[in-house]
Design a protein around this motif. Structure first.
Motif, PDB file in Angstrom:
ATOM      1  N   ILE A 151       0.869  -1.181   0.000  1.00  0.00           N
ATOM      2  CA  ILE A 151       0.000   0.000   0.000  1.00  0.00           C
ATOM      3  C   ILE A 151       0.902   1.225   0.000  1.00  0.00           C
ATOM      4  N   LYS A 152       0.657   2.149  -0.915  1.00  0.00           N
ATOM      5  CA  LYS A 152       1.440   3.379  -0.962  1.00  0.00           C
ATOM      6  C   LYS A 152       1.202   4.182   0.308  1.00  0.00           C
ATOM      7  N   ALA A 153       2.256   4.866   0.753  1.00  0.00           N
ATOM      8  CA  ALA A 153       2.155   5.725   1.932  1.00  0.00           C
ATOM      9  C   ALA A 153       1.164   6.853   1.653  1.00  0.00           C
ATOM     10  N   ASP A 154       0.468   7.291   2.673  1.00  0.00           N
ATOM     11  CA  ASP A 154      -0.477   8.409   2.607  1.00  0.00           C
ATOM     12  C   ASP A 154      -1.557   8.227   1.542  1.00  0.00           C
ATOM     13  N   SER A 155      -2.036   7.008   1.373  1.00  0.00           N
ATOM     14  CA  SER A 155      -3.106   6.748   0.407  1.00  0.00           C
ATOM     15  C   SER A 155      -4.270   6.050   1.104  1.00  0.00           C
ATOM     16  N   LYS A 156      -5.403   6.036   0.417  1.00  0.00           N
ATOM     17  CA  LYS A 156      -6.583   5.331   0.928  1.00  0.00           C
ATOM     18  C   LYS A 156      -6.884   4.176  -0.021  1.00  0.00           C
ATOM     19  N   VAL A 157      -7.100   3.003   0.548  1.00  0.00           N
ATOM     20  CA  VAL A 157      -7.467   1.829  -0.243  1.00  0.00           C
ATOM     21  C   VAL A 157      -8.765   1.282   0.322  1.00  0.00           C
ATOM     22  N   HIS A 158      -9.520   0.568  -0.505  1.00  0.00           N
ATOM     23  CA  HIS A 158     -10.768  -0.008  -0.004  1.00  0.00           C
ATOM     24  C   HIS A 158     -11.006  -1.356  -0.667  1.00  0.00           C
ATOM     25  N   HIS A 159     -11.778  -2.162   0.020  1.00  0.00           N
ATOM     26  CA  HIS A 159     -12.176  -3.472  -0.498  1.00  0.00           C
ATOM     27  C   HIS A 159     -13.630  -3.704  -0.104  1.00  0.00           C
ATOM     28  N   THR A 160     -14.383  -4.311  -1.008  1.00  0.00           N
ATOM     29  CA  THR A 160     -15.778  -4.624  -0.734  1.00  0.00           C
ATOM     30  C   THR A 160     -15.921  -6.121  -0.489  1.00  0.00           C
ATOM     31  N   PHE A 161     -16.342  -6.460   0.729  1.00  0.00           N
ATOM     32  CA  PHE A 161     -16.644  -7.844   1.095  1.00  0.00           C
ATOM     33  C   PHE A 161     -18.105  -8.100   0.739  1.00  0.00           C
ATOM     34  N   THR A 162     -18.382  -9.282   0.194  1.00  0.00           N
ATOM     35  CA  THR A 162     -19.753  -9.662  -0.132  1.00  0.00           C
ATOM     36  C   THR A 162     -20.180 -10.790   0.798  1.00  0.00           C
ATOM     37  N   PHE A 163     -21.421 -10.715   1.274  1.00  0.00           N
ATOM     38  CA  PHE A 163     -21.949 -11.787   2.118  1.00  0.00           C
ATOM     39  C   PHE A 163     -23.323 -12.200   1.615  1.00  0.00           C
ATOM     40  N   THR A 164     -23.709 -13.423   1.963  1.00  0.00           N
ATOM     41  CA  THR A 164     -25.018 -13.963   1.620  1.00  0.00           C
ATOM     42  C   THR A 164     -25.727 -14.342   2.906  1.00  0.00           C
ATOM     43  N   ASN A 165     -27.022 -14.084   2.969  1.00  0.00           N
ATOM     44  CA  ASN A 165     -27.833 -14.536   4.096  1.00  0.00           C
ATOM     45  C   ASN A 165     -28.287 -15.960   3.775  1.00  0.00           C
ATOM     46  N   THR A 166     -27.637 -16.937   4.392  1.00  0.00           N
ATOM     47  CA  THR A 166     -27.997 -18.342   4.162  1.00  0.00           C
ATOM     48  C   THR A 166     -28.992 -18.847   5.202  1.00  0.00           C
ATOM     49  N   GLY A 167     -29.518 -17.933   6.040  1.00  0.00           N
ATOM     50  CA  GLY A 167     -30.490 -18.313   7.062  1.00  0.00           C
ATOM     51  C   GLY A 167     -31.912 -18.274   6.529  1.00  0.00           C
ATOM     52  N   LYS A 168     -32.858 -18.335   7.471  1.00  0.00           N
ATOM     53  CA  LYS A 168     -34.273 -18.428   7.110  1.00  0.00           C
ATOM     54  C   LYS A 168     -35.082 -17.174   7.418  1.00  0.00           C
ATOM     55  N   SER A 169     -34.416 -16.126   7.907  1.00  0.00           N
ATOM     56  CA  SER A 169     -35.127 -14.874   8.186  1.00  0.00           C
ATOM     57  C   SER A 169     -34.246 -13.705   7.750  1.00  0.00           C
ATOM     58  N   PRO A 170     -34.827 -12.494   7.590  1.00  0.00           N
ATOM     59  CA  PRO A 170     -34.051 -11.342   7.117  1.00  0.00           C
ATOM     60  C   PRO A 170     -32.897 -11.003   8.052  1.00  0.00           C
ATOM     61  N   LEU A 171     -31.766 -10.663   7.447  1.00  0.00           N
ATOM     62  CA  LEU A 171     -30.549 -10.306   8.176  1.00  0.00           C
ATOM     63  C   LEU A 171     -30.446  -8.789   8.205  1.00  0.00           C
ATOM     64  N   LEU A 172     -30.187  -8.239   9.391  1.00  0.00           N
ATOM     65  CA  LEU A 172     -30.051  -6.797   9.537  1.00  0.00           C
ATOM     66  C   LEU A 172     -28.766  -6.497  10.291  1.00  0.00           C
ATOM     67  N   ILE A 173     -27.882  -5.731   9.666  1.00  0.00           N
ATOM     68  CA  ILE A 173     -26.633  -5.326  10.321  1.00  0.00           C
ATOM     69  C   ILE A 173     -26.945  -4.134  11.212  1.00  0.00           C
ATOM     70  N   GLU A 174     -26.620  -4.285  12.481  1.00  0.00           N
ATOM     71  CA  GLU A 174     -26.858  -3.226  13.453  1.00  0.00           C
ATOM     72  C   GLU A 174     -25.715  -2.224  13.456  1.00  0.00           C
ATOM     73  N   ASP A 175     -24.473  -2.738  13.361  1.00  0.00           N
ATOM     74  CA  ASP A 175     -23.308  -1.873  13.481  1.00  0.00           C
ATOM     75  C   ASP A 175     -22.079  -2.624  12.988  1.00  0.00           C
ATOM     76  N   ALA A 176     -21.057  -1.883  12.618  1.00  0.00           N
ATOM     77  CA  ALA A 176     -19.758  -2.458  12.279  1.00  0.00           C
ATOM     78  C   ALA A 176     -18.703  -1.520  12.834  1.00  0.00           C
ATOM     79  N   THR A 177     -17.782  -2.068  13.614  1.00  0.00           N
ATOM     80  CA  THR A 177     -16.747  -1.245  14.226  1.00  0.00           C
ATOM     81  C   THR A 177     -15.380  -1.793  13.871  1.00  0.00           C
TER      82      THR A 177
END
Length: 171
Positions: free
Chosen positions: A76-102
């Motif tokens: 990673i270059k110094a003083d730069s911003k990088v990002h990555h997008t993680f993908t997830f699937t709800n493999t359960g039986k009811s709706p998934l709701l993300i409350e928070d991410a820290t």
């Protein structure tokens, strides 16, 4: 004056009688106070996402399944911003709701799908890392809190932040 001293001594002696036996009915009041004190010291919290030893997990709960739980940015270059997008699937039986991410560091910023993810549906968690002021090997965690069992899923980013002087390509 003698009578006042004798009266004061008598009051003091009767007020400090420590050998006094419990009066009738105070044992019941003390038991109730002790029970209330124990309940305040050890409160029971009803959390549907936490499974006790006596309960079976909720078979209808949503399940967050990431396609990858870890991503390596490499150099990673110094003083730069990088990002990555993680993908997830709800493999359960009811709706998934993300409350928070820290994130484990202020240099890492997560953003996520805000709408409920229906069973079989997909959502995303984008993680941005700001390398300003950092150098060397980095490893940052993002704790995703959702209505799943367990309610926290952890993803990880890592990489190697180059020194500003070494990051330039010599020609």
């Amino acid at each position: 004056m003698k009578y006042q001293i004798i009266l004061a001594a008598a009051l003091l002696l009767t007020a400090c009688n420590r050998d006094k036996t419990a009066e009738v009915g105070t044992e019941g009041m003390n038991a109730a106070a002790n029970a209330a004190s124990d309940a305040a010291a050890n409160p029971t919290i009803d959390n549907p996402n936490v499974v006790s030893e006596n309960e079976a997990p909720n078979p209808n709960a949503p399940v967050m399944k990431f396609t990858e739980a870890e991503f390596d940015f490499g150099d990673i270059k110094a003083d730069s911003k990088v990002h990555h997008t993680f993908t997830f699937t709800n493999t359960g039986k009811s709706p998934l709701l993300i409350e928070d991410a820290t994130a484990s560091c202020g240099c890492t910023t997560p953003s996520w799908t805000k709408a409920p993810v229906l069973p079989g549906g997909q959502g995303t968690m984008e993680v941005q890392f700001d390398s300003r002021g950092k150098h060397g090997i980095i490893s940052k965690q993002v704790a995703v809190r959702a209505n799943t069992q367990p309610n926290i899923t952890t993803i990880l980013i890592k990489g190697n932040v180059l020194d500003a002087a070494k990051g330039a390509n010599p020609l």
